[in-house]
Design a protein around this motif. Structure first.
Motif, PDB file in Angstrom:
ATOM      1  N   ALA A 190      -9.756  -8.413   4.128  1.00 12.21           N
ATOM      2  CA  ALA A 190     -10.038  -8.865   5.502  1.00 12.21           C
ATOM      3  C   ALA A 190     -11.319  -8.972   5.990  1.00 12.21           C
ATOM      4  O   ALA A 190     -11.726  -9.908   6.648  1.00 12.21           O
ATOM      5  N   GLN A 191     -12.282  -8.316   5.762  1.00  7.90           N
ATOM      6  CA  GLN A 191     -13.468  -8.183   6.221  1.00  7.90           C
ATOM      7  C   GLN A 191     -14.591  -8.829   5.582  1.00  7.90           C
ATOM      8  O   GLN A 191     -15.403  -9.588   6.121  1.00  7.90           O
ATOM      9  N   SER A 250       0.098  -5.167   1.517  1.00  5.62           N
ATOM     10  CA  SER A 250      -1.317  -5.123   1.179  1.00  5.62           C
ATOM     11  C   SER A 250      -1.695  -6.568   0.962  1.00  5.62           C
ATOM     12  O   SER A 250      -0.873  -7.592   1.119  1.00  5.62           O
ATOM     13  N   ARG A 251      -2.861  -6.766   0.526  1.00  2.00           N
ATOM     14  CA  ARG A 251      -3.498  -8.201   0.427  1.00  2.00           C
ATOM     15  C   ARG A 251      -2.868  -8.748  -0.883  1.00  2.00           C
ATOM     16  O   ARG A 251      -3.289  -8.346  -1.972  1.00  2.00           O
ATOM     17  N   GLU A 279     -10.623   5.087   4.497  1.00  2.00           N
ATOM     18  CA  GLU A 279     -11.298   4.458   5.515  1.00  2.00           C
ATOM     19  C   GLU A 279     -12.626   4.873   5.463  1.00  2.00           C
ATOM     20  O   GLU A 279     -13.711   3.870   5.555  1.00  2.00           O
ATOM     21  N   ARG A 305      -7.071  -4.326   0.590  1.00  2.00           N
ATOM     22  CA  ARG A 305      -6.634  -4.892   1.752  1.00  2.00           C
ATOM     23  C   ARG A 305      -7.563  -5.131   2.829  1.00  2.00           C
ATOM     24  O   ARG A 305      -7.736  -6.138   3.501  1.00  2.00           O
ATOM     25  N   ASP A 306      -8.549  -4.027   3.128  1.00  4.76           N
ATOM     26  CA  ASP A 306      -9.395  -4.113   4.288  1.00  4.76           C
ATOM     27  C   ASP A 306     -10.673  -4.622   4.011  1.00  4.76           C
ATOM     28  O   ASP A 306     -11.091  -5.494   4.846  1.00  4.76           O
ATOM     29  N   LEU A 307     -11.038  -4.447   2.775  1.00  5.55           N
ATOM     30  CA  LEU A 307     -12.418  -5.329   2.490  1.00  5.55           C
ATOM     31  C   LEU A 307     -11.959  -6.841   2.030  1.00  5.55           C
ATOM     32  O   LEU A 307     -12.764  -7.673   2.672  1.00  5.55           O
ATOM     33  N   THR A 346     -13.755   2.796   2.384  1.00  6.54           N
ATOM     34  CA  THR A 346     -14.010   1.226   2.570  1.00  6.54           C
ATOM     35  C   THR A 346     -15.353   1.141   3.258  1.00  6.54           C
ATOM     36  O   THR A 346     -15.756  -0.018   3.168  1.00  6.54           O
ATOM     37  N   ASP A 358       0.708  -1.346   0.001  1.00  9.53           N
ATOM     38  CA  ASP A 358      -0.100   0.088  -0.074  1.00  9.53           C
ATOM     39  C   ASP A 358       1.055   1.188   0.118  1.00  9.53           C
ATOM     40  O   ASP A 358       2.082   1.219   0.237  1.00  9.53           O
ATOM     41  N   PHE A 405      -5.978  -0.007  -0.643  1.00  7.03           N
ATOM     42  CA  PHE A 405      -6.562   0.204   0.759  1.00  7.03           C
ATOM     43  C   PHE A 405      -7.975  -0.414   0.961  1.00  7.03           C
ATOM     44  O   PHE A 405      -7.969  -1.468   1.752  1.00  7.03           O
ATOM     45  N   GLN A 406      -8.809  -0.578  -0.122  1.00  8.32           N
ATOM     46  CA  GLN A 406     -10.031  -1.171  -0.304  1.00  8.32           C
ATOM     47  C   GLN A 406      -9.718  -2.699  -0.377  1.00  8.32           C
ATOM     48  O   GLN A 406     -10.409  -3.542   0.195  1.00  8.32           O
TER      49      GLN A 406
END
Length: 393
Positions: free
Chosen positions: A130-131, A77-78, A371, A126-128, A374, A71, A123-124
């Motif tokens: 994970a979620q 990152s994912r 943030e 990575r975070d989405l 996302t 990132d 960022f999305q």
């Protein structure tokens, strides 16, 4: 003719240099991000060698992955769970990366903007990822699909006559058919990616409410972009109008010269990129360098070929099919590239849409205020997943 002679040829070349520099700053820096040209070279090598297909086989070692797996602030990152190349209707190969299981009940397809790449969603991703796409003790609620437009990132190049938003919409449909052939799909488009989603709605309205179960439009427009002044003072707007035709000609006909000019004007282009892409005055330098590094890899002829299609877009009739599905319209309140009024216009035609305005954010809101973006996207995807689950129960 001596070196000091300022004859017509010299003046013409100078005009081309100035035009390319100003044009890149005024037309091409809206743009945001794209990955290094070596990624495209790797895909072209695969094309020539016949090593890639649209059946989900792994892409060879594509250098662009190094960028996508970091990132902008340097943390990991994912990584993709799988990578593939998808054939378009005219034979161009599109690079695709996915996160989450193939049997997830919902697929979200992310469509990036003008001269960006799938890396803009870092960022999305990575975070989405994970979620929504990781088990965490529960069945993943969505699979995330990212791809590079033709001529961008790790995807191949098409002919200049196919540099249209309509072609990009056709490409999006091919990606959906190849990578999400079954089950509901949410489309997430940023900037030109949003225009691509709207154009798909014009081309194939019957998909919305059937295959397409939700839409997110981020910092985008349904048209009337030709007269935008990019937030420039009046004098610079006039300069842009005067030199843009020269710049476009130079970028299309003399790409090597335009690339050389871009290198010479690196500092100017960098400053313009930061100003036009972000609204915050405290943008992390690492994020700025991330944008600078990737924008330098976008071929200038790709920028030139697509600019008229974006400026001349009219997707005003595309909103009606979106009334059948949940829609998120999101924008930054300080977007200089596609001002907030364009998102307000779309939201005004979709009374049931969720309209999110991110304070203090510019055109690259997905990188500047990740943030908030996302969170809004996650809420939309969960809502669609819940609605689809209730229907199938």
């Amino acid at each position: 003719m001596s070196r000091g002679d300022h004859g017509p040829h010299h003046l013409g070349r100078t005009a081309g240099l100035i035009g390319a520099a100003v044009g890149l700053a005024a037309a091409g820096t809206a743009i945001g991000v794209a990955v290094t040209r070596s990624a495209t070279s790797a895909v072209r090598a695969n094309q020539l060698a016949g090593q890639a297909g649209d059946d989900g086989r792994e892409v060879a070692d594509v250098p662009a992955r190094e960028l996508r797996q970091q990132d902008p602030l340097g943390s990991a990152s994912r990584s993709a769970d799988r990578s593939a190349l998808v054939h378009t209707d005219d034979g161009v190969l599109l690079a695709v990366e996915e996160i989450g299981p193939l049997d997830a009940p919902l697929t979200a397809v992310f469509v990036h903007g003008y001269a960006l790449s799938m890396a803009s969603w870092t960022f999305q991703r990575r975070d989405l990822g994970a979620q929504l796409a990781t088990a965490n003790g529960h069945r993943p609620s969505a699979r995330l699909v990212f791809y590079d437009h033709r001529g961008h990132g790790a995807s191949g190049r098409g002919d200049a006559e196919h540099a249209t938003i309509d072609q990009l919409a056709a490409d999006l449909e091919v990606v959906i058919d190849a990578r999400a052939p079954r089950g509901p799909v949410v489309l997430v488009g940023h900037s030109m990616g949003g225009m691509t989603v709207l154009t798909l709605a014009q081309r194939r309205p019957e998909l919305f409410g059937t295959r397409i179960a939700g839409v997110a439009l981020v910092s985008t427009s349904s048209g009337n972009l030709a007269d935008l002044d990019f937030g420039l003072p009046q004098l610079l707007t006039r300069v842009r109008a005067a030199v843009l035709p020269v710049a476009a000609w130079t970028m299309r006909r003399r790409p090597a010269l335009a690339e050389h000019t871009r290198k010479l004007a690196k500092g100017i282009v960098s400053a313009a990129t930061w100003s036009l892409s972000f609204a915050s005055t405290d943008v992390d330098p690492a994020l700025g360098r991330y944008v600078d590094a990737m924008i330098g890899g976008t071929p200038v002829d790709v920028i030139a070929e697509l600019y008229p299609a974006i400026a001349g877009l009219d997707a005003s009739g595309a909103v009606e099919p979106l009334r059948r599905v949940p829609v998120l319209v999101l924008t930054g309140d300080a977007d200089k590239m596609i001002p907030m009024q364009h998102s307000e216009r779309i939201a005004g035609e979709l009374p049931d849409a969720e309209f999110v305005v991110v304070p203090g954010a510019g055109h690259l809101v997905l990188l500047e205020k990740p943030e908030q973006v996302t969170a809004a996207l996650g809420e939309l995807i969960r809502r669609v997943a819940a609605e689809q689950g209730a229907r199938s129960a």
